[in-house]
Design a protein around this motif. Structure first.
Motif, PDB file in Angstrom:
ATOM      1  N   LEU A  30       0.832  -1.202   0.000  1.00 44.63           N
ATOM      2  CA  LEU A  30       0.000   0.000   0.000  1.00 44.63           C
ATOM      3  C   LEU A  30       0.865   1.248   0.000  1.00 44.63           C
ATOM      4  O   LEU A  30       0.579   2.226  -0.696  1.00 44.63           O
ATOM      5  CB  LEU A  30      -0.919   0.043   1.229  1.00 44.63           C
ATOM      6  CG  LEU A  30      -1.959  -1.039   1.404  1.00 44.63           C
ATOM      7  CD1 LEU A  30      -2.880  -0.692   2.563  1.00 44.63           C
ATOM      8  CD2 LEU A  30      -2.782  -1.233   0.151  1.00 44.63           C
ATOM      9  N   LEU A  33       2.151   2.055  -3.276  1.00 47.86           N
ATOM     10  CA  LEU A  33       1.168   2.575  -4.218  1.00 47.86           C
ATOM     11  C   LEU A  33       0.954   4.069  -4.036  1.00 47.86           C
ATOM     12  O   LEU A  33       0.417   4.750  -4.898  1.00 47.86           O
ATOM     13  CB  LEU A  33      -0.182   1.867  -4.035  1.00 47.86           C
ATOM     14  CG  LEU A  33      -0.273   0.447  -4.574  1.00 47.86           C
ATOM     15  CD1 LEU A  33      -1.596  -0.169  -4.177  1.00 47.86           C
ATOM     16  CD2 LEU A  33      -0.147   0.441  -6.088  1.00 47.86           C
ATOM     17  N   PHE A  41      -2.942   7.970  -0.065  1.00 50.47           N
ATOM     18  CA  PHE A  41      -3.548   6.685  -0.373  1.00 50.47           C
ATOM     19  C   PHE A  41      -3.648   5.772   0.832  1.00 50.47           C
ATOM     20  O   PHE A  41      -4.701   5.187   1.094  1.00 50.47           O
ATOM     21  CB  PHE A  41      -2.759   6.001  -1.500  1.00 50.47           C
ATOM     22  CG  PHE A  41      -3.326   4.681  -1.905  1.00 50.47           C
ATOM     23  CD1 PHE A  41      -2.671   3.501  -1.611  1.00 50.47           C
ATOM     24  CD2 PHE A  41      -4.543   4.617  -2.564  1.00 50.47           C
ATOM     25  CE1 PHE A  41      -3.198   2.276  -1.996  1.00 50.47           C
ATOM     26  CE2 PHE A  41      -5.090   3.394  -2.944  1.00 50.47           C
ATOM     27  CZ  PHE A  41      -4.415   2.223  -2.658  1.00 50.47           C
ATOM     28  N   LEU A  48     -11.092   3.589   4.880  1.00 51.92           N
ATOM     29  CA  LEU A  48     -12.126   2.804   4.210  1.00 51.92           C
ATOM     30  C   LEU A  48     -12.274   1.443   4.878  1.00 51.92           C
ATOM     31  O   LEU A  48     -13.373   0.960   5.126  1.00 51.92           O
ATOM     32  CB  LEU A  48     -11.738   2.644   2.739  1.00 51.92           C
ATOM     33  CG  LEU A  48     -12.724   1.968   1.802  1.00 51.92           C
ATOM     34  CD1 LEU A  48     -14.076   2.627   1.844  1.00 51.92           C
ATOM     35  CD2 LEU A  48     -12.170   2.003   0.381  1.00 51.92           C
ATOM     36  N   ASP A  52     -15.684   0.100   6.702  1.00 51.85           N
ATOM     37  CA  ASP A  52     -16.345  -1.091   6.194  1.00 51.85           C
ATOM     38  C   ASP A  52     -16.338  -2.222   7.205  1.00 51.85           C
ATOM     39  O   ASP A  52     -17.308  -2.976   7.331  1.00 51.85           O
ATOM     40  CB  ASP A  52     -15.643  -1.524   4.905  1.00 51.85           C
ATOM     41  CG  ASP A  52     -16.448  -2.532   4.153  1.00 51.85           C
ATOM     42  OD1 ASP A  52     -15.894  -3.585   3.804  1.00 51.85           O
ATOM     43  OD2 ASP A  52     -17.645  -2.286   3.930  1.00 51.85           O
ATOM     44  N   SER A  84     -10.612  -8.551   3.645  1.00 51.02           N
ATOM     45  CA  SER A  84     -10.425  -7.119   3.793  1.00 51.02           C
ATOM     46  C   SER A  84      -9.199  -6.800   4.628  1.00 51.02           C
ATOM     47  O   SER A  84      -8.351  -5.993   4.250  1.00 51.02           O
ATOM     48  CB  SER A  84     -11.650  -6.573   4.513  1.00 51.02           C
ATOM     49  OG  SER A  84     -12.102  -5.423   3.942  1.00 51.02           O
ATOM     50  N   SER A  87      -5.948  -7.540   3.063  1.00 50.33           N
ATOM     51  CA  SER A  87      -5.554  -6.661   1.967  1.00 50.33           C
ATOM     52  C   SER A  87      -4.911  -5.373   2.440  1.00 50.33           C
ATOM     53  O   SER A  87      -4.234  -4.708   1.663  1.00 50.33           O
ATOM     54  CB  SER A  87      -6.753  -6.353   1.065  1.00 50.33           C
ATOM     55  OG  SER A  87      -7.676  -5.551   1.749  1.00 50.33           O
TER      56      SER A  87
ATOM     57  N   ASP B  40     -16.861  -7.030  -4.123  1.00 44.97           N
ATOM     58  CA  ASP B  40     -17.816  -6.339  -3.274  1.00 44.97           C
ATOM     59  C   ASP B  40     -17.140  -5.641  -2.101  1.00 44.97           C
ATOM     60  O   ASP B  40     -17.751  -4.814  -1.434  1.00 44.97           O
ATOM     61  CB  ASP B  40     -18.890  -7.305  -2.765  1.00 44.97           C
ATOM     62  CG  ASP B  40     -18.298  -8.379  -1.885  1.00 44.97           C
ATOM     63  OD1 ASP B  40     -18.837  -8.613  -0.796  1.00 44.97           O
ATOM     64  OD2 ASP B  40     -17.282  -8.992  -2.276  1.00 44.97           O
ATOM     65  N   ASP B  41     -15.936  -5.995  -1.821  1.00 49.42           N
ATOM     66  CA  ASP B  41     -15.232  -5.371  -0.707  1.00 49.42           C
ATOM     67  C   ASP B  41     -14.614  -4.051  -1.165  1.00 49.42           C
ATOM     68  O   ASP B  41     -13.746  -4.043  -2.028  1.00 49.42           O
ATOM     69  CB  ASP B  41     -14.135  -6.340  -0.240  1.00 49.42           C
ATOM     70  CG  ASP B  41     -13.408  -5.833   0.989  1.00 49.42           C
ATOM     71  OD1 ASP B  41     -13.128  -4.621   1.071  1.00 49.42           O
ATOM     72  OD2 ASP B  41     -13.117  -6.657   1.870  1.00 49.42           O
ATOM     73  N   PRO B  42     -15.047  -2.968  -0.570  1.00 54.60           N
ATOM     74  CA  PRO B  42     -14.564  -1.679  -1.058  1.00 54.60           C
ATOM     75  C   PRO B  42     -13.077  -1.455  -0.833  1.00 54.60           C
ATOM     76  O   PRO B  42     -12.413  -0.797  -1.643  1.00 54.60           O
ATOM     77  CB  PRO B  42     -15.397  -0.662  -0.268  1.00 54.60           C
ATOM     78  CG  PRO B  42     -15.948  -1.391   0.896  1.00 54.60           C
ATOM     79  CD  PRO B  42     -16.021  -2.825   0.529  1.00 54.60           C
ATOM     80  N   THR B  43     -12.604  -2.004   0.262  1.00 53.77           N
ATOM     81  CA  THR B  43     -11.165  -1.842   0.531  1.00 53.77           C
ATOM     82  C   THR B  43     -10.348  -2.533  -0.555  1.00 53.77           C
ATOM     83  O   THR B  43      -9.439  -1.949  -1.143  1.00 53.77           O
ATOM     84  CB  THR B  43     -10.810  -2.458   1.896  1.00 53.77           C
ATOM     85  OG1 THR B  43     -11.738  -2.007   2.868  1.00 53.77           O
ATOM     86  CG2 THR B  43      -9.406  -2.089   2.325  1.00 53.77           C
ATOM     87  N   CYS B  44     -10.689  -3.765  -0.794  1.00 52.70           N
ATOM     88  CA  CYS B  44      -9.958  -4.516  -1.820  1.00 52.70           C
ATOM     89  C   CYS B  44     -10.099  -3.849  -3.172  1.00 52.70           C
ATOM     90  O   CYS B  44      -9.132  -3.770  -3.940  1.00 52.70           O
ATOM     91  CB  CYS B  44     -10.507  -5.939  -1.934  1.00 52.70           C
ATOM     92  SG  CYS B  44     -10.146  -6.964  -0.524  1.00 52.70           S
ATOM     93  N   MET B  46     -10.589  -0.796  -3.901  1.00 56.85           N
ATOM     94  CA  MET B  46      -9.781   0.418  -3.997  1.00 56.85           C
ATOM     95  C   MET B  46      -8.315   0.083  -4.216  1.00 56.85           C
ATOM     96  O   MET B  46      -7.635   0.699  -5.043  1.00 56.85           O
ATOM     97  CB  MET B  46      -9.952   1.216  -2.708  1.00 56.85           C
ATOM     98  CG  MET B  46      -9.264   2.549  -2.766  1.00 56.85           C
ATOM     99  SD  MET B  46      -9.594   3.430  -1.240  1.00 56.85           S
ATOM    100  CE  MET B  46      -8.873   4.999  -1.646  1.00 56.85           C
ATOM    101  N   ILE B  47      -7.866  -0.893  -3.458  1.00 55.56           N
ATOM    102  CA  ILE B  47      -6.461  -1.273  -3.581  1.00 55.56           C
ATOM    103  C   ILE B  47      -6.177  -1.846  -4.968  1.00 55.56           C
ATOM    104  O   ILE B  47      -5.182  -1.506  -5.610  1.00 55.56           O
ATOM    105  CB  ILE B  47      -6.094  -2.297  -2.489  1.00 55.56           C
ATOM    106  CG1 ILE B  47      -6.223  -1.648  -1.109  1.00 55.56           C
ATOM    107  CG2 ILE B  47      -4.681  -2.819  -2.701  1.00 55.56           C
ATOM    108  CD1 ILE B  47      -6.029  -2.613   0.038  1.00 55.56           C
ATOM    109  N   LYS B  50      -6.017   0.780  -7.581  1.00 52.62           N
ATOM    110  CA  LYS B  50      -4.780   1.550  -7.538  1.00 52.62           C
ATOM    111  C   LYS B  50      -3.618   0.750  -8.105  1.00 52.62           C
ATOM    112  O   LYS B  50      -2.786   1.265  -8.835  1.00 52.62           O
ATOM    113  CB  LYS B  50      -4.496   1.938  -6.084  1.00 52.62           C
ATOM    114  CG  LYS B  50      -3.381   2.933  -5.949  1.00 52.62           C
ATOM    115  CD  LYS B  50      -3.851   4.334  -6.336  1.00 52.62           C
ATOM    116  CE  LYS B  50      -2.738   5.367  -6.243  1.00 52.62           C
ATOM    117  NZ  LYS B  50      -1.660   5.172  -7.179  1.00 52.62           N
TER     118      LYS B  50
END
Lengths: 144, 682
Positions: A30, A33, A41, A48, A52, A84, A87, B40-44, B46-47, B50
């Motif tokens: 991350l 990125l 970022f 986020l 979530d 999540s 990630s 469906d996972d917004p975090t994933c 977004m990553i 990017k």
């Protein structure tokens, strides 16, 4: 200098997060990125994630409180949560999720409940640590 | 982009050509690769976005599978590759995978935090070209362009070489074993599918050899010869060259045989897979014209396979196949078909239902066999077995064993409607309805319609259309899938498909329900099915029932409609041959179509001619399909009857069943969730 101090602080906080196992390699991804086009970022992603994940946690709570416990559903939610958290590189949180899923597969309600407490705890701890860390990062970049 | 619409035939299309040609980044490949990412996972999400941007790709993100599908449908050539999560709330990632494979033939990469072997295997069998474990690292994304290139390359190769080079699988890009969906993706018929979608007509898939070469129409007789040759050589030893020699047909090239063989193999695979899981669900209705070539061959393949598996007597198999096998894309039994997505063969579910109904008919009179389109005469036995099969669903391949054979189960896609031929009519367009019923839950309306119209019209001609239509198993939200030949409805009467005019087609369209599997191409085997009597016999006078049935079906699932269409095609052709008044159906169909609008968005129904036949088909289809239609007899209920308010499956089915006098096995449970069908070996 303040700037140096802040930078040093950032560096050492970061190191300890890694050393203590709160974060793993994915977090570095991350960071890599992040660039000039997206200078915040990492902050954005972490925010986020926490927004979530609150929702996911609620779902899991609910599922754990319902009777009878639907282990499939629980597993599903936890799978999402794990995806999540992994990630963003939240290592400890992810590990606790794995433990939870094992209990879930074994349909061990007690185990699930206990394990989930651990998940929540790690989740909260990391949140605090990241908040502090990222704030320091921001300050350091501002003074720079 | 300027990608040629015809995928296979023209160019590799897709991204390479696309962006090479038109985009500024053409020289910077893989930069500019157009990626659609679904998670469906917004975090994933977004990553991933990017990361993909960092790889210099052009990214579109979606958090819902449905959104992704509609984006893809809106802009078929707008994306080069799709990245999808496995676990999504609105649609299973694998289902999405199937759809994409069937409809768009794009490479799809699955992602999941789950790295269990089974899940990964599932990805493979469903045709994913890669599987990434989350958390995904950017390095993994840097190389995804290879899948795009590979696919293109295979398509091109296929195109150039007209068909499989050697025994067959040239294409399988991803899994050789290919699952239905893979195959779908791959190429052979995928290419054609796509093409068909776009162009609707023309290129047949197995025309890869050259655009200029006249298409080979795998008529029943030809297919029979082919099967005989293959059986003589032994399926393992059957190489195109030897088959060609044995067949000794002037004008037939090795490439033709090779591609036909490839399809046949897929079909066989599918059958064996299906047989394990379900029993004959697939009905392949190929109502296409023989010219369809590829489609026909597929159907033929299926039939053959069925025969091979002992289910169908070789004859009927041949017949069916000849009739224009629908594409037997499906792998043995893998429901993925559906492709959807369906896929062309997505008649499975509906087929089952249909088949059952048909069986009855068939036995009596050569009713339409399970194969929707193909008016094979199914023996009662078969029907029964079909029915059972239908239950199993998934991609049920209804087999309509020719007299004598029982289809029970394993015919993955072929419903051999062919039997009818023997008895009655000449080759009817066999509509191979693939039993992609699995997938197709939705193929319905949208699909149905196009198919119907095409099918009807052309019976045969629709081939082009049909495969396409059929292709879309599953979510048939858009009629695109149904490009079934049905669109050629206009040609129906008198098409080679003897189906008879419209009726066959109409059935399809309306059927909605069948659509699911209708995907299987309804190939009007224009000449192959000599007697599409199935429909005729059935109840010719009940056009309406068909329509309603269809309609109902359509609503249920697009797939159904597809299958219906397939049937329709067949029926149409059959009817045509018989001299049915296509008008009848048309009228009915029209209404049905309208009714089923939901399903079929197209109004091709008009083309449907003799509703009766169609109805019958539908019935059969319905019966066969495990669509939720209850297997009631639909019979000659007048349109009024048939049209249940919502075309409830039940109603339709009943209508169908009634007609068929079959037991109506309502397999209502057709769950098309794509994977339900059967066999997804996971």
């Amino acid at each position: 200098m303040d700037r140096n101090r802040l930078h040093n602080q950032v560096a050492s906080m970061r190191r300890s997060l890694f050393d203590q196992g709160y974060l793993d390699d994915q977090f570095i991804q991350l960071e890599e990125l992040q660039d000039d086009t997206n200078p915040n970022f990492v902050q954005e992603v972490v925010t986020l994630f926490y927004n979530d994940s609150t929702r996911l946690i609620q779902n899991i709570e609910q599922a754990l409180n319902s009777r009878p416990i639907e282990f499939c559903k629980l597993d599903d939610y936890m799978h999402q949560f794990k995806g999540s958290s992994s990630s963003i590189g939240a290592k400890k949180v992810t590990n606790e999720c794995t433990a939870f899923r094992e209990y879930c597969n074994a349909e061990n309600a007690e185990g699930c409940i206990r394990s989930f407490q651990q998940v929540k705890q790690e989740h909260a701890i990391l949140k605090r640590k990241l908040e502090v860390y990222l704030q320091t990062v921001r300050q350091a970049s501002q003074t720079a | 982009m300027n990608v040629s619409s015809v995928k296979g035939s023209m160019s590799i299309s897709s991204s390479t050509s696309t962006w090479k040609a038109g985009d500024t980044i053409s020289d910077q490949f893989p930069a500019g690769l157009r990626v659609l990412v679904v998670d469906d996972d917004p975090t994933c999400l977004m990553i991933l976005e990017k990361m993909l941007i960092a790889c210099l790709y052009k990214v579109t993100k979606c958090n819902r599978a449905e959104t992704a599908l509609s984006k893809l449908r809106e802009n078929k050539n707008g994306y080069d590759i799709v990245l999808s999560d496995v676990h999504m709330p609105d649609m299973d990632g694998f289902k999405l995978l199937e759809h994409i494979g069937l409809e768009m033939d794009l490479p799809v990469i699955m992602m999941s935090a789950d790295d269990g072997k089974q899940v990964v295997m599932k990805g493979v069998t469903h045709g994913a070209c890669d599987y990434l474990i989350k958390p995904v690292r950017i390095e993994a994304l840097k190389n995804i362009w290879q899948h795009v290139v590979r696919k293109r390359k295979n398509e091109w190769k296929e195109f150039e070489q007209s068909g499989s080079v050697e025994e067959g699988d040239r294409q399988p890009k991803q899994s050789d074993d290919a699952d239905y969906s893979s195959s779908a993706n791959e190429g052979n018929w995928k290419g054609s599918k796509k093409r068909k979608d776009e162009e609707e007509e023309t290129d047949e898939r197995d025309d890869t050899s050259t655009l200029k070469k006249p298409r080979v129409v795998w008529s029943v007789e030809l297919h029979q010869q082919f099967v005989a040759a293959v059986n003589q050589l032994g399926i393992d030893k059957a190489v195109p060259k030897k088959i060609l020699e044995l067949m000794n047909v002037p004008g037939l090239t090795r490439e033709n045989v090779a591609s036909h063989l490839q399809k046949y193999r897929l079909y066989l695979r599918r059958l064996s897979g299906v047989s394990q899981h379900q029993s004959n669900l697939s009905t392949i209705i190929s109502a296409q014209d023989p010219t369809f070539g590829s489609l026909s061959s597929l159907s033929g393949l299926d039939l053959q396979t069925l025969a091979a598996t002992g289910q169908l007597p070789a004859q009927s198999l041949a017949r069916l196949q000849a009739a224009g096998l629908g594409r037997a894309t499906a792998k043995s039994g893998i429901p993925i078909t559906l492709v959807d997505q369906r896929n062309i063969f997505s008649f499975e579910n509906p087929k089952l239902r249909f088949g059952e109904g048909q069986q009855q008919h068939m036995t009596n009179k050569q009713q339409v066999n399970l194969l929707h389109g193909i008016p094979t005469t199914m023996e009662p036995k078969q029907l029964v077995s079909l029915r059972h099969a239908a239950q199993s669903i998934g991609n049920m391949n209804m087999q309509v064993p020719p007299h004598g054979a029982q289809s029970s189960q394993n015919n993955p896609l072929l419903m051999q409607m062919g039997q009818q031929q023997q008895q009655q009519q000449q080759s009817r367009g066999q509509i191979l309805v693939d039993s992609t019923i699995n997938h197709a839950p939705r193929l319905s309306s949208s699909m149905g319609q196009p198919i119907l119209s095409n099918g009807i019209a052309t019976n045969v001609s629709s081939r082009n259309g049909i495969p396409e239509n059929i292709r879309a198993p599953g979510y048939s939200q858009t009629p695109s899938m149904l490009n079934f030949p049905m669109n050629h409805a206009s040609e129906l009467p008198g098409n080679s498909f003897a189906l008879g005019s419209t009726p066959g087609v109409s059935i399809l369209t309306s059927k909605g329900a069948f659509q699911e599997d209708v995907n299987s191409e309804i190939k009007g085997s224009g000449g192959l099915m000599p007697s599409y009597d199935v429909f005729n016999d059935l109840d010719q006078h009940k056009p309406q029932s068909w329509e309603l049935q269809n309609v109902g079906m359509a609503f249920d699932t697009s797939q159904h409609s597809n299958s219906l269409q397939g049937n329709l095609d067949l029926t149409q052709s059959a009817l045509g041959q018989q001299g049915f008044s296509s008008g009848q159906m048309n009228g009915h169909n029209r209404s049905a179509a309208v009714a089923s609008k939901a399903m079929f968005s197209t109004g091709d129904v008009k083309e449907l001619g003799s509703a009766q036949n169609v109805n019958q088909h539908l019935n059969n289809l319905l019966v066969d399909n495990t669509i939720r239609v209850k297997s009631e007899r639909v019979c000659d209920t007048s349109p009024a009857n048939i049209f249940p308010d919502h075309f409830g499956q039940d109603d339709l089915m009943s209508a169908l069943l009634k007609q068929q006098e079959s037991v109506a096995s309502s397999e209502n449970e057709f769950d098309f969730d794509g994977y339900s069908m059967n066999n997804i070996p996971v």
